[in-house]
Structures are given as C-alpha cells and as structure tokens.
Design an enzyme around this catalytic site. Structure first.
Site, PDB file in Angstrom:
ATOM      1  CG  PHE A 248     -18.225 -55.931  -6.932  1.00  0.00           C
ATOM      2  CD1 PHE A 248     -18.032 -54.564  -7.038  1.00  0.00           C
ATOM      3  CD2 PHE A 248     -18.784 -56.441  -5.771  1.00  0.00           C
ATOM      4  CE1 PHE A 248     -18.381 -53.718  -5.997  1.00  0.00           C
ATOM      5  CE2 PHE A 248     -19.134 -55.596  -4.725  1.00  0.00           C
ATOM      6  CZ  PHE A 248     -18.935 -54.237  -4.838  1.00  0.00           C
ATOM      7  N   GLY A 476     -25.822 -51.329  -7.774  1.00  0.00           N
ATOM      8  CA  GLY A 476     -25.198 -50.382  -6.864  1.00  0.00           C
ATOM      9  C   GLY A 476     -24.767 -49.067  -7.481  1.00  0.00           C
ATOM     10  NE  ARG A 635     -24.345 -34.823 -20.698  1.00  0.00           N
ATOM     11  CZ  ARG A 635     -25.562 -35.205 -21.119  1.00  0.00           C
ATOM     12  NH1 ARG A 635     -25.688 -36.238 -21.930  1.00  0.00           N
ATOM     13  NH2 ARG A 635     -26.621 -34.548 -20.727  1.00  0.00           N
ATOM     14  CB  ILE A 636     -19.780 -36.845 -14.900  1.00  0.00           C
ATOM     15  CG1 ILE A 636     -18.318 -37.234 -15.156  1.00  0.00           C
ATOM     16  CG2 ILE A 636     -20.253 -37.340 -13.533  1.00  0.00           C
ATOM     17  CD1 ILE A 636     -18.037 -38.734 -15.167  1.00  0.00           C
ATOM     18  N   PRO A 639     -22.776 -36.677 -10.699  1.00  0.00           N
ATOM     19  CG  PRO A 639     -22.258 -34.413 -10.753  1.00  0.00           C
ATOM     20  CD  PRO A 639     -23.361 -35.381 -11.034  1.00  0.00           C
ATOM     21  CE  LYS A 640     -24.931 -37.672  -2.225  1.00  0.00           C
ATOM     22  NZ  LYS A 640     -26.067 -37.013  -1.535  1.00  0.00           N
ATOM     23  CE  LYS A 708     -13.698 -41.111 -22.777  1.00  0.00           C
ATOM     24  NZ  LYS A 708     -12.358 -40.956 -23.410  1.00  0.00           N
ATOM     25  N   GLY A 709     -18.367 -44.597 -19.796  1.00  0.00           N
ATOM     26  CA  GLY A 709     -18.357 -45.680 -18.809  1.00  0.00           C
ATOM     27  C   GLY A 709     -17.365 -45.381 -17.712  1.00  0.00           C
ATOM     28  CD  GLU A 712     -16.474 -52.888 -15.349  1.00  0.00           C
ATOM     29  OE1 GLU A 712     -15.715 -53.610 -14.697  1.00  0.00           O
ATOM     30  OE2 GLU A 712     -17.714 -52.992 -15.329  1.00  0.00           O
TER      31      GLU A 712
HETATM   32 MO1  MOS Z   1     -18.534 -55.830 -14.126  1.00  0.00          MO
HETATM   33  S1  MOS Z   1     -16.961 -57.182 -13.918  1.00  0.00           S
HETATM   34  O1  MOS Z   1     -18.661 -56.048 -15.805  1.00  0.00           O
HETATM   35  O2  MOS Z   1     -19.849 -56.513 -13.319  1.00  0.00           O
END
Ligand code: MOS
Length: 745
Positions: A248, A476, A635-636, A639-640, A708-709, A712
């Site tokens: 995180f 993760g 794009r995904i 999906p899981k 696109k990520g 976050e």
């Molecule tokens: Mo995330 S806060 O860029 O590990």
C-alpha cells in the site's frame, strides 16, 4: 498483420502463485532461513542466520546522554549490541532517486540525536530471536528530552515553503458568487498495516551485500539506497523480493531498519534477519499524513462552480519534507472551474517521515473536494450527480489538453442505474429502517495514469516453455498472474507453459511497484518482448526451407498453443519445439522494453463510487450496507484480479472513512494505538456487499496495452461517498475522518 489470438488476457483467471501462497511455500523476506526454491524462484537456505532486534527511542526529540549495554552483552547468545557509540561511520551518499524526499534522511546510529519517538537507537544481535529480544530489553538508554511538537492542528506551527497553483482570480470570483461555502476537513493519519511486517535478511559475501527485503522497488529503491548508505557500487548490492505480503506504499522507501540489518550483518560477519514488530511498523515505515484541508467554493445558482480555493496542510518530519505530489492535481483537473487557487504547506513536526499510501494525495483531496461538492449540492438542492455533470470539463481545465479517454459521464450513468440512485429521497434524515437511519452517497475518483520505463526478458526454450523476467514486485495485485497472461497471449502459449519471475535486482530493470504503473509499464515491456520473440520465431520459420511455413508472409502467421500457422490456413504450420529442434536452437531470447511516450493528452483513470449506510441514531454506529464502484480504467487484463483491487479499495476506503486513525500522545510523540487491536481496520463484519463494474474499452494513448491503472483509483472517492451517505442518513456533516460514533451523537 494478422491479429494474434487472445486467450488469457481478459479471462477471469486465478492467481498462478495462489497455491504457493495458501500452502505456505511463498517465500517472504522473514522466511529465511527456511525458504525453499519454488517454481517462481526463491533462493536456497541461508546457513547461520542470526537475529537482530531494534531498540527504539522512548522520547520524541532530544539527545541520548548515555547507553549502557553491559547487561545486554552479557547474555548468552548475544553477538553484538550496536549503538551510535560503537557504530562505524556510514557514508550516506546523497540519493534523491529512490523516493527519499528533500532533506537529510535519518542516519542510523550516527549521532546522539533523537528526532522522533521510536527512532532506532540500538540493535541487539544474537543467535536466537529470544536472546536478541531479551538483550534489547536490557539496553539502558538515558535521554535529555526536549519539548516536542507532534500535533498538526497546534496553533503557530511553522510551515515549509508552500506550493501554489492559480488560475483565474478565485478571490474576486468568490466575492461575487451567488453561493459561497467554506469548510475545513481533517482526515486522520493512517498507517498502511500490510499483513506482512517489514523485514530484511542481509548477508555479506566479502564486499557483496545480498538482502531479502520487503520492498516495492528492488533496483531503483533498495539497491540504490543501500549502495548510497554504505558507499559501495550499486552492482555490489543484490535485492531479492519474490513475494511481498501487502504494501500500500509502505515499501516505497528503504527505511532505516534495512540499513540496520545490513550493518548488523557486516559487524557480526553473519547473515542477519530483522523483523519489525507490529508496533515498530508505526514509526519504522511511514504513513499517510494527517491533513487540514480548507475549501472555499463559489457557485452560481445553477450549480456552476465558478471558484474554488484549497488551503492544505499536511504533516511531515523535521528532517525531511514529504510533500504529496498527488494532493493538488485533483483540484485542478476534476471540475471545469475557471478560478482556482491552491496553497499547500507541509508542517514539520517531531515525527518520522510520511510516505505515499494508496491513492496518495488524490484520496485525501477527493475526500475534501467530493465532500464539498456534496455540501454544495445540498445547499442548492441539486442532485449530487447532476451537480457534477454541470461541472464536467470537455478538456483538461488546467492546461487545455484533450483527455485521452474520460468516461466519467458513463461512470455516473451506469452507477446511478445499477445502484438504484433514482429511488433516493434527497432530503437528509428522511429514510428509516427501524432504529436505523438510511442514507446514500456518491463521490468521484480520479488518479493519474503513471508510466515509467521498464524492461522484461523473454526466453523461449526448446521444450516450448517460456521464461519471462522483470525486476518488478507483486505486493498483492497479482503481477505474477497478469504478466503471465500478457506473455502467454503474446507468445501464443497456454498459461501453464509460461513462467513469469520477478523481484530480483539481477533481472531487467523495472520501476517502483506503486502508483498503479506496473501493469501499464511492465505489462507493456512484457508485451513488447513477447511480440518480438514471436516475430523472431516466425521469421526463422518463414526463412527455413524445412518449415511448412517457408515462404509464407510473416505478417499472416499467428501462434496459438505454441503452434505457428498461417491465419486462415491452420493446416499450414508447425510448433515452436519443432522449429527450434530442427534449427538446433536451445532457446530464443529477447529483451522487451517500454518507455513512456510524450502525449498531447491528459491521461487519467476515473471512478464513480456509491455507498449506502445505516446509522443507529441512538448509538451513532455507522454500518456500510452496500457499495458500488464504476471504473473507467482502460483495458482490464485480469477481471478477477481487478475485482480484488476494486473490492480491496472499497474495504480500505471503509477503513479510512470510519475506522482508521493513528493516535499520537502529543506529550511524548508516542503512538498509542500502534497495534492491530487498537488501530481499527475493517473486518469481515464491517464489509458488506461490494460490487465493481469496469467500463469496456482501452486507452492506447496511455500505453501499448491500453490500461490506465486501477490499484489507486479504486480507493479515491470511497471515503467521501461514505461520508456523504452518513450526511444523507443523519443530516449531520462530520468533517473529520474517521467518522466515529461520538461525532454522531
Ligand atoms: Mo501505492 S501508494 O503507489 O504503493
């Protein structure tokens, strides 16, 4: 060119490393010396590992006047107790690259100064963990404590030089606005609390240092930082991290304990394992800083926001200035507001330095801005979604650039339909279910699509299997799995014939594993490598007189299940194995690469988040009943895994909104709830029905694989959606996070 068939990308596959994880074979930093080599790498057993336990300061600021290590050193099994009195001078070369903020980073055991409560002041090294713990408890430290300042809301705090942004004239526009609102929001400090504690095993072989570390950045992070600290060549440091149990953001820097482990190993001549206790995580590894975020909003009577000011303060340490890069962009780009003024000040306090935490900056800004928009919607009697639509920009209002893809309108419409938003009675405190007040709220999320240069090696072996490697991390999100998917489709191999390895600084370079940039960046490098290798094999075949593909147009050849064939004529082809065997090739190997292109577009990922809460009017209890997130994230790939990210983001947002709060005793800077019993995180009973929807599509402007990520943006907007639902349920606007029962009584 005939399109290469896609079988793995887009399929809801389970994690390729799932079995290793659930059977305890996955190889974490503190698993030395027991770790075994597995199919995903791992390293041999390390012989002779000894244990290090850190002694941390019990004052916030001052000087160490004496340290007595006699009793500790007399214990059986104790090899060494290192303090500033006997530690060697370490070079600590400048290293701005590896996420060290401006300032002078903490130098372990280099002097008698204490800069924050919990700072390492000694380390005990012993042959067993128990002996090291006992020895650490016997170290007697005497301090000359000075007055400390750890409270961001204390009056007269000094501040660092502010960052500012201005467009138009917000003051004038505010003065003439039909509606003016002014609010201050105070989100609490949060700690990442990954399940796996921070841990380092360090071993010196002569001048070569190897560390097994919990990190989100093996090469640019831990490797360069340890080289700088010890003043040795980067090539003399190897960093290994095949598995990371959650991060995180907490692994985005190389924290002092990593140096302590390496120093202890060098001083004792033994491999050293150092694991921070859960308590030590709270001042050993950064956190999301506490903020004071003041917003002023000016609007016309129709909800057109004409002016917004943002006066923002966040905590940092006295020795480093951690300013969140993500705190200002949302206020500049999310809404089409002509007059915007932002001032962001960091407040140096006697605390350890903060670091990015999921959705860094954006999540905090969204809490303030999306709460403020909800307050404006209520003030004007305009539906919150309608208010946002009236302020939706056609182009990036901060620079006039077009958006590559921005489908927030679709997010709102889809979300409203699927959540049943139209059934909402807009009047606060109007809906009841027995003793419970029911409310719904929504908020918008956004996060920049970050990309960075990355490489991946791809090797196809004579047996028709492939090995793909890149020095990225999987904390993760499922990097092992998603990269295997991309490689498998690019090579035309089934998943089970492709192995992806990561987490070793000897592998091809990869950027930090954070900022939602791994899929875009490393994924594009993997795709590039797989495409290159497939083309190389096809070229070999079409030029090989013995191949059924001899003379075929290379552009018409595709590969599926390891067999190359002419698209439209499946009978004409052969397998990779036959091609390599006939050509006496053990393998084909390429280096895939990606470097982000300059774009004329603004590229961001978006979310619309919806929450329903129930509040017990007599007890102040808040229960989230259901949540929906709708994402425009390109794009995904998987999906899981995407669901794991989105649902996990919502869970994290429930924590941010209702539970998570690092509490400091401002008398001595001690964190009083530095454990998972008192620092509350959502448990199963706090997590209701969650649903994620991804808008179909891809963004080729963002990167070659069109993502696109996601990791976050799924947190951004969750806390304000819940806070807005709490207001709708109760009619009470709480402007502090977390929203606790006492605030609603
Ligand atoms: Mo995330 S806060 O860029 O590990």
């Amino acid at each position: 060119m005939s399109p290469q068939p896609q079988a793995a990308v887009g399929a809801p596959l389970s994690r390729v490393d799932g079995r290793l994880k659930v059977t305890g074979q996955a190889d974490y930093a503190a698993d030395r010396p027991q770790a075994r080599t597995t199919s995903l790498g791992g390293t041999p057993i390390i012989q002779g590992v000894v244990h290090a336990v850190v002694v941390d300061s019990s004052i916030a600021v001052g000087r160490i006047t004496a340290i007595d290590t006699t009793a500790a050193e007399a214990q059986p099994g104790v090899l060494r107790v290192i303090t500033h009195l006997n530690a060697p001078t370490l070079p600590y070369r400048d290293n701005a690259g590896s996420n060290n903020p401006p300032g002078r980073r903490l130098r372990v055991f280099q002097d008698d100064r204490v800069l924050f409560h919990g700072q390492p002041v000694a380390v005990a090294v012993a042959t067993t963990l128990e002996a090291a713990q006992h020895a650490a408890s016997l170290v007697q430290v005497t301090y000359d404590a000075q007055d400390s300042s750890t409270d961001i809301s204390a009056p007269d705090n000094p501040t660092n030089t502010p960052q500012t942004y201005t467009r138009g004239d917000a003051q004038t526009a505010l003065a003439s606005a039909a509606v003016r609102l002014e609010m201050t929001y105070r989100p609490a400090r949060n700690h990442h609390n990954p399940m796996e504690p921070h841990a380092t095993t360090a071993r010196w072989d002569g001048d070569q240092l190897t560390v097994w570390d919990k990190t989100q950045w093996v090469i640019g992070g831990t490797q360069t930082e340890l080289a700088a600290v010890f003043g040795i060549p980067v090539a003399s440091v190897r960093v290994i991290a095949p598995f990371v149990g959650g991060g995180f953001g907490s692994g985005l820097r190389t924290w002092p304990h990593v140096t302590v482990a390496a120093l202890a190993a060098r001083e004792t001549g033994r491999p050293v394992k150092l694991v921070l206790t859960r308590r030590q995580q709270y001042f050993g590894a950064g956190y999301r800083p506490a903020y004071e975020y003041a917003v002023r909003l000016g609007s016309d009577g129709n909800g057109r926001v004409t002016a917004m000011t943002h006066d923002i303060r966040s905590e940092t340490s006295t020795y480093e200035n951690f300013a969140e890069r993500g705190i200002l962009p949302l206020g500049q780009t999310l809404y089409n507001t002509p007059n915007v003024s932002q001032t962001y000040r960091t407040v140096p306090l006697d605390v350890n330095t903060p670091v990015a935490m999921r959705g860094p900056g954006f999540a905090t800004a969204a809490y303030a801005i999306e709460s403020a928009m909800d307050e404006l919607a209520h003030e004007l009697g305009i539906d919150p979604i309608e208010l946002r639509l009236r302020n939706e920009p056609e182009a990036d209002p901060s620079n006039g650039q077009a958006f590559s893809t921005r489908r927030l309108r679709d997010c709102y419409t889809t979300g409203a339909r699927e959540f049943g938003w139209s059934a909402r009675n807009p009047t606060p405190r109007s809906t009841r279910d027995g003793d419970w007040l029911i409310g719904t709220g929504m908020a918008t999320g956004m996060y920049h699509t970050l990309r960075a240069a990355a490489q991946a090696s791809v090797r196809l072996d004579a047996d028709g299997t492939a090995l793909v490697q890149s020095a990225t991390i999987d904390m993760g999100p499922g990097t092992y799995t998603s990269m295997t998917q991309v490689a498998a489709d690019g090579l035309g191999l089934p998943m089970r014939r492709v192995t992806f390895r990561l987490g070793d600084s000897v592998m091809p370079n990869a950027p930090l594993h954070g900022g939602s940039l791994t899929m875009a960046s490393v994924g594009s490098a993997v795709q590039n490598g797989a495409d290159q290798l497939r083309q190389q094999a096809i070229q070999l075949a079409v030029g090989d007189e013995q191949s059924p593909l001899y003379g075929a147009d290379a552009n018409s050849v595709v590969v599926q299940s390891g067999r190359m064939y002419v698209s439209g004529d499946p009978s004409r082809g052969e397998t990779y194995e036959r091609l390599l065997a006939r050509n006496s090739r053990d393998s084909l190997e390429v280096l895939g690469s990606y470097s982000p292109a300059q774009s004329r577009f603004t590229i961001d990922a978006y979310a619309a988040v919806f929450a329903e809460v129930a509040v017990d009017a007599r007890l102040g209890l808040v229960r989230v009943r259901r949540m929906l997130g709708v994402y425009d994230a390109g794009r995904i790939i998987s999906p899981k895994l995407a669901d794991s990210q989105a649902l996990g983001g919502m869970v994290g947002g429930i924590g941010q909104a209702l539970l998570e709060h690092t509490v400091t005793d401002h008398r001595d800077g001690r964190i009083v709830n530095a454990n998972l019993a008192d620092y509350l995180v959502p448990v199963n009973a706090d997590v209701p029905d969650l649903r994620a929807i991804y808008l179909d599509g891809e963004d080729r402007e963002a990167d070659p694989i069109g993502v696109k990520g996601l990791g976050e943006v799924v947190l951004v907007g969750v806390a304000p959606a819940i806070a807005n639902a709490v207001f709708h349920a109760t009619g009470r606007r709480v402007r502090d996070l977390p929203i606790t029962a006492d605030a609603l009584l």
